[in-house]
Motif scaffolding. Sequence first.
Motif, PDB file in Angstrom:
ATOM      1  N   ARG A  64       1.510 -34.015  40.156  1.00  0.00           N
ATOM      2  CA  ARG A  64       0.958 -32.872  40.889  1.00  0.00           C
ATOM      3  C   ARG A  64       1.929 -32.425  41.984  1.00  0.00           C
ATOM      4  NH1 ARG A  64      -2.947 -29.784  41.696  1.00  0.00           N
ATOM      5  NH2 ARG A  64      -4.479 -30.631  40.335  1.00  0.00           N
ATOM      6  N   ALA A 107       4.801 -30.648  40.347  1.00  0.00           N
ATOM      7  CA  ALA A 107       4.371 -29.346  39.822  1.00  0.00           C
ATOM      8  C   ALA A 107       4.206 -28.345  40.958  1.00  0.00           C
ATOM      9  CB  ALA A 107       3.067 -29.497  39.039  1.00  0.00           C
ATOM     10  N   GLU A 108       3.635 -28.787  42.078  1.00  0.00           N
ATOM     11  CA  GLU A 108       3.488 -27.892  43.232  1.00  0.00           C
ATOM     12  C   GLU A 108       4.848 -27.504  43.794  1.00  0.00           C
ATOM     13  OE1 GLU A 108       0.897 -30.094  45.796  1.00  0.00           O
ATOM     14  OE2 GLU A 108      -0.910 -29.468  44.712  1.00  0.00           O
ATOM     15  N   GLN A 111       6.257 -24.994  41.437  1.00  0.00           N
ATOM     16  CA  GLN A 111       5.532 -23.735  41.618  1.00  0.00           C
ATOM     17  C   GLN A 111       6.078 -22.989  42.833  1.00  0.00           C
ATOM     18  OE1 GLN A 111       1.386 -24.358  42.527  1.00  0.00           O
ATOM     19  NE2 GLN A 111       0.822 -22.262  42.041  1.00  0.00           N
ATOM     20  N   LEU A 147      -3.141 -24.440  40.085  1.00  0.00           N
ATOM     21  CA  LEU A 147      -2.308 -25.262  39.218  1.00  0.00           C
ATOM     22  C   LEU A 147      -3.100 -25.885  38.078  1.00  0.00           C
ATOM     23  CD1 LEU A 147       0.609 -26.067  39.006  1.00  0.00           C
ATOM     24  CD2 LEU A 147       0.126 -28.045  40.406  1.00  0.00           C
ATOM     25  N   ASP A 148      -4.316 -26.330  38.352  1.00  0.00           N
ATOM     26  CA  ASP A 148      -5.139 -26.935  37.294  1.00  0.00           C
ATOM     27  C   ASP A 148      -5.468 -25.917  36.204  1.00  0.00           C
ATOM     28  OD1 ASP A 148      -5.230 -29.459  38.479  1.00  0.00           O
ATOM     29  OD2 ASP A 148      -6.955 -28.897  39.728  1.00  0.00           O
TER      30      ASP A 148
END
Length: 172
Positions: free
Chosen positions: A34, A37-38, A41, A91-92
């Motif tokens: 996570r 990924a953040e 992003q 994101l989810d």
Amino acid sequence: MTDNSNTSSHIERAKHHASELAEQAQDTLQTEVRARAEEAQAQAAGEAAAVARAADAAASELPEGSLQAEAAQQLAQGLEQFADKVRTADLDKVLRDTSDFARRNPMLFLGGAALLGFAATRFLKATASDGNYNPAQEDDYSGDPWGGYDADSAMTGEAGRGNVPGTTRRVS
């Protein structure tokens, strides 16, 4: 029989401990994924915003009201909107949508992922700021088996004498 009950008790505790460790590892992995990924992003949103600023700067350099200036301005606006969407995306939901798409269209997803990877690699190579960059190395054909091949000299039978300064070529 006491040894068997003791042994099974140790085995049960070991199983429970292993299960707890597996859960902790999974939680740590999910947290790390996570976070990465953040980070990706935020980086993607930043890159899109930077390209939008560059397109806006290009538009301001073009003659006002020209077709090129209008196109550059629209591109800048679209990229800024895209950057905002990427920056604020859940994101989810993005991961769920991507997963659903991959299940419905596996070949298209794999092809797109390969194309995206290729494009990202080319982009990163093009924008890499390597202090050891030497433009003269671009013309170095020492590792290229065809680098010394001269099609003109091969056609005229003058192998080995193509492009050598001070020599003249016979043209038939």
